[in-house]
Write an enzyme that holds these catalytic residues in place. Structure first.
Site, short mmCIF file in Angstrom:
data_model
loop_
_atom_site.label_atom_id
_atom_site.label_comp_id
_atom_site.label_asym_id
_atom_site.label_seq_id
_atom_site.Cartn_x
_atom_site.Cartn_y
_atom_site.Cartn_z
N HIS A 37 80.96 22.62 67.86
CA HIS A 37 82.74 22.87 67.31
C HIS A 37 83.48 21.99 68.04
CE1 HIS A 37 86.29 25.44 67.48
NE2 HIS A 37 85.93 25.88 66.47
N ASP A 87 77.72 27.22 74.67
CA ASP A 87 78.74 27.81 73.89
C ASP A 87 78.24 28.92 73.16
OD1 ASP A 87 81.03 26.36 71.25
OD2 ASP A 87 80.45 28.41 71.95
N CYS A 112 86.07 23.30 62.01
CA CYS A 112 86.38 22.77 63.30
C CYS A 112 84.89 22.02 63.58
CB CYS A 112 86.72 23.67 64.29
SG CYS A 112 88.40 24.41 63.99
N LYS A 114 85.27 37.42 68.79
CA LYS A 114 84.06 37.20 67.77
C LYS A 114 83.10 38.30 68.09
CE LYS A 114 85.12 32.11 67.43
NZ LYS A 114 85.44 32.12 66.23
N GLN A 159 79.36 32.40 68.97
CA GLN A 159 78.91 32.73 67.72
C GLN A 159 77.30 33.34 67.87
OE1 GLN A 159 80.51 32.90 64.91
NE2 GLN A 159 81.86 31.36 65.14
C1 7TS Z 1 80.81 27.85 68.32
C2 7TS Z 1 82.31 27.91 68.54
N1 7TS Z 1 82.62 27.36 69.56
C3 7TS Z 1 83.94 27.58 69.92
C4 7TS Z 1 84.87 28.14 69.17
C5 7TS Z 1 86.36 28.45 69.70
O1 7TS Z 1 86.52 29.68 69.90
P1 7TS Z 1 88.06 30.33 70.31
O2 7TS Z 1 88.29 29.59 71.43
O3 7TS Z 1 87.76 31.75 70.33
O4 7TS Z 1 89.04 29.97 69.28
C6 7TS Z 1 84.51 28.71 67.98
C7 7TS Z 1 85.40 29.38 67.18
N2 7TS Z 1 85.01 29.32 65.58
C8 7TS Z 1 85.87 29.63 64.56
C9 7TS Z 1 87.30 29.71 64.53
O5 7TS Z 1 87.70 29.84 63.29
N3 7TS Z 1 86.62 29.67 62.55
C10 7TS Z 1 85.37 29.36 63.34
O6 7TS Z 1 84.39 29.06 62.75
C11 7TS Z 1 83.07 28.55 67.50
O7 7TS Z 1 82.58 29.00 66.48
#
Ligand code: 7TS
Length: 410
Positions: free
Chosen positions: A124, A201, A365, A227, A204
């Site tokens: 990501h 990371d 992303c 999440k 997910q």
């Molecule tokens: C694997 C992964 N890493 C980092 C992030 C960033 O997380 P945040 O700091 O809470 O935004 C996401 C967010 N993924 C997604 C956010 O919206 N659609 C997505 O797939 C992610 O899926």
């Protein structure tokens, strides 16, 4: 909780009973953010009703009470990740901020010009761009481990990229665009054998499987509360105590200091050193409630339920003419990315939305990953504990409807 059939848990989520465009909401965008159970909503509301005060340094009851709730939440997160010590848990805004913290504090103070950071082709942007920043700042080199057509890392290629200058490996446990589950414990062993530290990371992963940072052996682990059925604006960075204790602060302000004078300031120990300013106290308390909710059901049960839905959805869409699944790893969690011949993902998403079905369309992303597949984006359905067979059937019916609309074979 726990004994009920999982699909019955949809009743715990108020938003799932609201109609969308006059239809039943079929929420299949959980990789973007999950919905929130009443227990989490109530935890945040109750904090503001009964416990709100600023934390640390308070001399009055409410401040000490709020501090206790905040530190109790830290202990809940420690237990959830099976970290050795609560001081190894830093609260952040989310995965993105957690990764930026490691990049700007640990990497920027540790790496030398010519050192290498190894990531993978499925990352990501939040696990790519922070490393590009720090490589630019110190003259380090970013390397990328390739993946195969199924969306899996190639072990030999990964090993070949591990060298004497590799200082950090930064990998996702689960791909948000493919659903690939990476063999993190094995990759950590390989990285450590080469003398590199590892950041995982976990954005997910945490909602789909138990996470044990000591068993994984990783040095850092990042995830977001939103999440994990928790609120936005609260996230976690796990870091080995000896690493956090040696890391310089990355944001200055209140709470992270011991003394301040105009000549120089001294800093609090970790984790306070990394928690400058007033934190998202209510969000932290609600995150603890989200963890309690998820553990009340059981992550193994949730993972098995979602795996069954993913298998059903994958088989059903693969039976449709002109549908291509992107990401066929042997081990997947939560995510189904697909392309329908002759229909742009955004058009598919719009047609599904008209019937109340919420998916995501685009690059998720993960633009370098899309480039690797020679595509601009996908249509992505992502599952959670409250989804059921009806949701899968609604997804498939929506795809068939779109194919009929676009003159394809329904
Ligand atoms: C694997 C992964 N890493 C980092 C992030 C960033 O997380 P945040 O700091 O809470 O935004 C996401 C967010 N993924 C997604 C956010 O919206 N659609 C997505 O797939 C992610 O899926």
């Amino acid at each position: 909780a726990g004994g009920k059939d999982l699909s019955a848990h949809a009743a715990d989520f108020p938003i799932l009973s609201r109609p969308v465009r006059g239809r039943r909401l079929v929420y299949l965008d959980n990789a973007a953010t999950t919905q929130k159970p009443e227990a989490v909503i109530e935890a945040e509301r109750r904090f503001y009703r009964e416990s709100n005060a600023n934390i640390h340094r308070g001399v009055h009851f409410l401040s000490q009470h709020a501090t206790d709730l905040y530190e109790d939440a830290r202990e809940r997160v420690r237990s959830f990740l099976n970290a050795a010590r609560a001081e190894e848990i830093v609260f952040t805004r989310g995965t993105t901020e957690s990764i930026n913290l490691v990049a700007q504090s640990w990497a920027r103070s540790t790496l030398q010009p010519g050192d290498e950071i190894l990531i993978t082709a499925m990352e990501h942007h939040s696990n790519i761009v922070p490393w590009q920043f720090v490589c630019g700042q110190i003259g380090a080199v970013l390397k990328v481990a390739p993946i195969d057509d199924a969306g899996e890392l190639e072990p030999a290629a990964f090993d070949a990229l591990l060298g004497p200058r590799t200082r950090l490996v930064a990998i996702t446990e689960v791909s948000n665009a493919l659903g690939t589950v990476n063999p993190v414990a094995d990759l950590v062993r390989r990285a450590h054998a080469a003398g590199a530290r590892v950041l995982v990371d976990g954005a997910q992963a945490v909602a789909h499987m138990p996470v044990d940072v000591q068993a994984l052996g990783c040095d850092f682990y990042a995830f977001s509360g939103h999440k994990l059925y928790g609120p936005t604006g609260i996230g976690v960075l796990y870091g080995r105590r000896e690493l956090l204790q040696a890391m310089p602060p990355w944001q200055g302000g209140g709470s992270m200091i011991e003394t301040v004078s105009f000549e120089r300031s001294t800093f609090a120990p970790s984790p306070q050193r990394f928690e400058a300013g007033t934190p998202n106290i209510a969000g932290t308390v609600a995150l603890a409630a989200a963890i309690d909710y998820v553990l009340g059901i059981g992550l193994e049960r949730i993972g098995a339920h979602e795996h069954a839905l993913l298998a059903k959805a994958t088989a059903a869409v693969q039976a449709l003419p002109g549908v291509r699944v992107i990401g066929n790893a042997a081990r997947k969690a939560g995510v189904l990315s697909l392309l329908v011949e002759g229909i742009h993902p955004h058009d598919l998403g719009t047609i599904l939305d008209a019937d109340g079905v919420a998916i995501r369309a685009g690059h998720h992303c993960a633009m370098p990953l899309m480039t690797r597949y020679g595509i601009a984006g996908t249509a992505r359905a992502s599952f959670a504990l409250y989804n059921d067979d009806e949701d899968v059937e609604a997804l498939v019916a929506g795809i068939r409807k779109a194919q009929a609309m676009f003159g394809g074979r329904p």
